[in-house]
Design a protein around this motif. Structure first.
Motif, short mmCIF file in Angstrom:
data_model
loop_
_atom_site.label_atom_id
_atom_site.label_comp_id
_atom_site.label_asym_id
_atom_site.label_seq_id
_atom_site.Cartn_x
_atom_site.Cartn_y
_atom_site.Cartn_z
N LYS A 171 -41.31 36.99 -86.97
CA LYS A 171 -40.67 37.63 -85.81
C LYS A 171 -39.44 38.41 -86.24
O LYS A 171 -39.26 39.56 -85.84
CB LYS A 171 -40.27 36.59 -84.77
CG LYS A 171 -41.38 36.02 -83.97
CD LYS A 171 -40.83 35.01 -82.97
CE LYS A 171 -41.93 34.30 -82.25
NZ LYS A 171 -41.42 33.31 -81.29
N SER A 172 -38.61 37.78 -87.05
CA SER A 172 -37.39 38.44 -87.52
C SER A 172 -37.71 39.72 -88.29
O SER A 172 -37.02 40.72 -88.13
CB SER A 172 -36.59 37.50 -88.41
OG SER A 172 -36.15 36.39 -87.70
N GLN A 173 -38.73 39.67 -89.10
CA GLN A 173 -39.13 40.84 -89.87
C GLN A 173 -39.57 41.98 -88.96
O GLN A 173 -39.19 43.13 -89.16
CB GLN A 173 -40.26 40.46 -90.83
CG GLN A 173 -40.73 41.58 -91.71
CD GLN A 173 -41.90 41.17 -92.58
OE1 GLN A 173 -42.61 40.21 -92.27
NE2 GLN A 173 -42.09 41.87 -93.67
N LYS A 174 -40.36 41.67 -87.95
CA LYS A 174 -40.85 42.71 -87.04
C LYS A 174 -39.70 43.31 -86.22
O LYS A 174 -39.63 44.53 -86.04
CB LYS A 174 -41.92 42.13 -86.11
CG LYS A 174 -43.22 41.86 -86.81
CD LYS A 174 -44.25 41.31 -85.87
CE LYS A 174 -45.57 41.08 -86.58
NZ LYS A 174 -46.62 40.63 -85.69
N PHE A 175 -38.82 42.46 -85.72
CA PHE A 175 -37.72 42.97 -84.91
C PHE A 175 -36.65 43.66 -85.76
O PHE A 175 -35.92 44.51 -85.27
CB PHE A 175 -37.11 41.86 -84.05
CG PHE A 175 -37.98 41.49 -82.89
CD1 PHE A 175 -38.04 42.30 -81.77
CD2 PHE A 175 -38.77 40.35 -82.91
CE1 PHE A 175 -38.85 41.98 -80.68
CE2 PHE A 175 -39.58 40.02 -81.84
CZ PHE A 175 -39.62 40.83 -80.73
N ALA A 176 -36.58 43.31 -87.04
CA ALA A 176 -35.63 43.99 -87.95
C ALA A 176 -36.00 45.47 -88.08
O ALA A 176 -35.11 46.32 -88.20
CB ALA A 176 -35.61 43.31 -89.30
#
Length: 98
Positions: A38-43
């Motif tokens: 999730k963090s990777q996608k939202f980053a």
């Protein structure tokens, strides 16, 4: 002088970010992605906003319209207000205060 008040570009950008945020939010929930994924996608989305701010350098009036348009767009997409406030703060307001 009128270009200073022209918010067409920031309004369109805010709309696209709100749509993309809602899409990412739904896809990560459906796939049951872990927090790292999730963090990777939202980053990537955060980077897109940071790049827009860096290259366009909107004045304070346009920044205010961008924040307002983003809040409105996210609300229309069904994103809870507290969640949208955290996102907006992290990508737009926090960098200003640094």
């Amino acid at each position: 002088m009128f270009r200073w008040f022209d918010t067409h570009e920031v309004t369109e950008f805010a709309s696209s970010v709100a749509i993309e945020y809602a899409r990412l939010r739904k896809s990560t929930a459906l796939r049951r992605d872990d927090s790292a994924k999730k963090s990777q996608k939202f980053a990537k989305l955060n980077g897109r906003v940071a790049e827009f701010m860096r290259t366009r350098k909107p004045n304070f009036y346009k920044k205010a319209r961008l924040i307002d348009s983003l809040r409105t767009g996210m609300k229309e997409q069904g994103v809870p207000e507290d969640e949208s406030a955290v996102f907006i703060n992290s990508v737009l307001i926090a960098p200003i205060t640094r």
